[in-house]
Design a protein around this motif. Structure first.
Motif, PDB file in Angstrom:
ATOM      1  N   LEU A 177     -12.398  13.738   9.354  1.00  0.00           N
ATOM      2  CA  LEU A 177     -10.909  13.526   9.340  1.00  0.00           C
ATOM      3  C   LEU A 177      -9.944  14.132  10.402  1.00  0.00           C
ATOM      4  CD1 LEU A 177      -8.790  12.624   6.999  1.00  0.00           C
ATOM      5  CD2 LEU A 177      -8.566  14.852   6.285  1.00  0.00           C
ATOM      6  N   PHE A 178     -10.561  15.511  10.506  1.00  0.00           N
ATOM      7  CA  PHE A 178     -10.005  16.250  11.641  1.00  0.00           C
ATOM      8  C   PHE A 178     -10.008  15.695  13.125  1.00  0.00           C
ATOM      9  CE2 PHE A 178      -9.672  20.136   8.836  1.00  0.00           C
ATOM     10  CZ  PHE A 178      -8.315  19.913   8.262  1.00  0.00           C
ATOM     11  N   LEU A 179     -11.187  15.159  13.194  1.00  0.00           N
ATOM     12  CA  LEU A 179     -11.510  14.658  14.521  1.00  0.00           C
ATOM     13  C   LEU A 179     -10.883  13.456  14.796  1.00  0.00           C
ATOM     14  CD1 LEU A 179     -15.577  14.422  15.102  1.00  0.00           C
ATOM     15  CD2 LEU A 179     -13.777  15.873  16.282  1.00  0.00           C
ATOM     16  N   LEU A 180     -10.419  12.764  13.752  1.00  0.00           N
ATOM     17  CA  LEU A 180      -9.468  11.544  13.825  1.00  0.00           C
ATOM     18  C   LEU A 180      -8.346  11.877  14.349  1.00  0.00           C
ATOM     19  CD1 LEU A 180      -8.908   8.427  12.943  1.00  0.00           C
ATOM     20  CD2 LEU A 180      -7.829   9.704  10.916  1.00  0.00           C
ATOM     21  N   GLY A 181      -7.749  13.119  13.668  1.00  0.00           N
ATOM     22  CA  GLY A 181      -6.313  13.525  14.082  1.00  0.00           C
ATOM     23  C   GLY A 181      -6.188  13.907  15.191  1.00  0.00           C
ATOM     24  N   ILE A 182      -7.096  14.168  16.164  1.00  0.00           N
ATOM     25  CA  ILE A 182      -7.241  14.619  17.633  1.00  0.00           C
ATOM     26  C   ILE A 182      -6.692  13.386  18.349  1.00  0.00           C
ATOM     27  CG2 ILE A 182      -8.530  14.948  19.530  1.00  0.00           C
ATOM     28  CD1 ILE A 182     -10.205  17.023  18.079  1.00  0.00           C
ATOM     29  N   ALA A 183      -6.900  12.327  17.948  1.00  0.00           N
ATOM     30  CA  ALA A 183      -6.549  10.985  18.609  1.00  0.00           C
ATOM     31  C   ALA A 183      -4.849  10.525  18.475  1.00  0.00           C
ATOM     32  CB  ALA A 183      -7.453   9.723  18.528  1.00  0.00           C
TER      33      ALA A 183
END
Lengths: 277, 311
Positions: free
Chosen positions: A111-117
């Motif tokens: 979920l956090f990885l998605l937030g980077i983009a």
């Protein structure tokens, strides 16, 4: 014998290019500094690149007289509060992601990885809506809360990568001694991850310190103004007084220049944090 | 930055799946604060921007349902279409201007000239100024009457760079390059330093020239860095706001009104939040798409490596 690196053979083209770029990078900064030291009258007649004939700090005095301290303090409050909150919540999240092996913790990470983009600017309208609904419009909280949220993904990623390299045996042996997770988090993991925590702190501090869109949209009154926004206001208010405008520019960057002078390596690491090889 | 405990292998790490050791792992509650923050102020707005793009809202009063009206109006109006074209031009041109310069500069700095350390310190000075500060400083510097033009007495420098519709966007792209070339050259410098010297030594024995070295060794070795740097540049140009806002506010006319400015002006100046959200959705989708493409091109290990580049 021609040695390539460590050059016996001078790299003329590279060198020439390097010096040209140096001029491009440094001349504008030199211009900003000398202009901010000129009197307003001299500004209209002197060569812009000459050393001021009557150097003066009038421009700086004028900037300070225009509530500079208020804006500076607001910037400090927002930056310190935001970075402190980011470090605590991101580090706790990273600890769970690394130390617990459940599907849930992996899902948090994805979920956090998605937030980077996510491009932050693109969500400014709903962020504004939320802040207004919460009754936080035109407060410093309006800047702190969204800034924390948007910095969490990259901070968690950096801390997670670092925390993974802490040998598991250290945790195990501490656990055998009866330590709780809370104690291990702050007494073992945090000291071990100090370099990563410093990098994250610098990276997030730079972004928050220089942020312009959140303050522009989420605050209104002068006593809630932060530095980047105050520069824009100075530009309007001092429209004919370029030395004062540029003095404000110098002052707004001064803390970062000082930080750069004292800790260039950490600063560079912080600047490029979260960027892969 | 080196890890005092262990160096991670260069390739993707495989985590040892081992026993739990003693007891269970930490409680998932530790992640709660981060999840609450992120959920409420990042995920909710992300969903919210889609929802609001189908709503009428002036920023103050009540919301009402607009259906697809915002979408047809925004995509149909000349200003937004112009903004889309400008954003495309800016994204491509920023890449064309910045990448070669950053690449050459980074490789140059990774060499071993005696004065390189001093140069590196000076090269990175632009990074210490916020985009707002840079925009304001360059506005003064480019002033046709009292700016830098007088220092050289060259006529072509005394044009009204920011007031002339055909010059404003190119000028802004040059200022953006001034801002960001140092950052990207840092990335290239870090990557170029990691190229094993033995490759160059082998090439030297074969009598390769410096130009050949650059094209046959350096460039292929920097492939991943080029991808990373380009992605950051492209996503950056898509959402670039503050510098343009303080320099031209989208003007003269609409000459520099790129998508982020169009979004801000539509929402916060024309009080059409629904229309602004439409542009927001476009930016989110394109941003996510580019990030996904990056991941696809270079493998997901890219996203998981960090901090080993620059130092």
């Amino acid at each position: 014998m021609r040695l390539f690196r460590g050059g016996v053979r001078p790299n003329l083209i590279g060198g020439l290019f390097g010096w040209i770029w140096l001029a491009i990078a440094v001349v504008p900064i030199y211009y900003i500094i000398v202009t901010s030291l000129r009197t307003q009258a001299d500004y209209y007649v002197e060569n812009p690149l000459s050393v001021p004939t009557n150097p003066t700090l009038d421009a700086y005095i004028q900037v300070f007289a225009n509530d500079f301290w208020t804006y500076f303090l607001n910037s400090v409050i927002v930056t310190v509060a935001t970075v402190a909150a980011i470090l605590v919540v991101s580090f706790m999240a990273a600890y769970v992601i690394v130390r617990s092996r459940t599907a849930f913790s992996n899902r948090i990470f994805s979920l956090f990885l998605l937030g980077i983009a996510i491009p932050i600017q693109a969500t400014i309208v709903p962020v504004y809506y939320l802040i207004v609904q919460l009754g936080l419009y035109d407060t410093l909280w309006a800047l702190i809360l969204p800034s924390v949220a948007f910095a969490i993904p990259i901070s968690v990623l950096i801390l997670t990568n670092f925390l993974r390299d802490v040998p598991r045996e250290l945790f195990e042996s501490m656990k055998v001694d009866g330590a709780t997770d809370w104690q291990m988090l702050w007494r073992l993991a945090a000291p071990m991850c100090r370099p990563a925590l410093v990098t994250v702190a610098i990276y997030d501090a730079l972004n928050v310190w220089n942020g312009f869109l959140f303050p522009l949209v989420l605050t209104q009154s002068a006593d809630k103004r932060v530095l980047p926004l105050s520069l824009w206001n100075f530009q309007g208010a001092f429209s004919s007084n370029t030395p004062a405008i540029l003095a404000a520019v110098v002052l707004s960057a001064l803390p970062l220049i000082v930080a750069y002078a004292f800790g260039r390596r950490q600063m560079v690491a912080g600047l490029t944090a979260g960027v892969g090889k | 930055m080196t890890n005092p405990i262990a160096r991670r292998p260069a390739a993707g790490r495989v985590r040892k799946s081992g026993g739990r050791g003693v007891g269970a792992g930490p409680s998932a509650w530790y992640a709660a604060p981060a999840l609450v923050f992120f959920g409420f102020f990042a995920l909710v707005p992300l969903i919210g921007v889609f929802v609001l793009s189908f709503m009428n809202w002036d920023g103050l009063g009540e919301l009402s349902l607009a259906g697809a009206g915002n979408w047809t109006r925004m995509l149909g109006n000349a200003t937004t279409q112009h903004a889309i074209v400008l954003t495309l031009i800016m994204t491509v041109m920023c890449w064309v201007i910045q990448t070669p310069i950053s690449l050459l500069l980074g490789v140059f700095m990774a060499g071993q000239q005696r004065y390189r350390a001093v140069l590196a310190v000076l090269y990175f000075l632009p990074l210490l100024f916020s985009a707002t500060a840079v925009g304001i400083a360059f506005t003064a510097l480019l002033d046709p009457n009292f700016g830098m033009s007088r220092a050289f007495g060259l006529d072509f420098l005394s044009r009204d760079f920011l007031g002339n519709p055909s010059l404003a966007l190119p000028t802004i792209m040059v200022v953006i390059a001034w801002c960001f070339v140092p950052f990207h050259s840092l990335l290239y410098q870090g990557a170029a330093r990691q190229i094993p010297a033995s490759i160059y030594e082998a090439a030297m024995i074969d009598g390769a020239s410096r130009v050949q070295n650059f094209f046959y060794i350096t460039l292929p070795q920097l492939r991943n860095t080029i991808i990373t740097s380009s992605t950051l540049m492209i996503t950056g140009s898509l959402t670039y706001f503050d510098l343009i806002f303080v320099m031209t506010a989208g003007g003269p006319g609409n000459a520099t009104r790129v998508l982020p400015l169009d979004m801000y002006l539509t929402g916060f100046r024309s009080y059409n939040m629904g229309g602004a959200s439409v542009i927001g959705v476009i930016l989110v989708v394109v941003g996510l798409l580019i990030a996904w493409l990056l991941n696809h091109v270079s493998g997901s290990s890219k996203m998981e490596s960090d901090m080993e580049g620059a130092l």
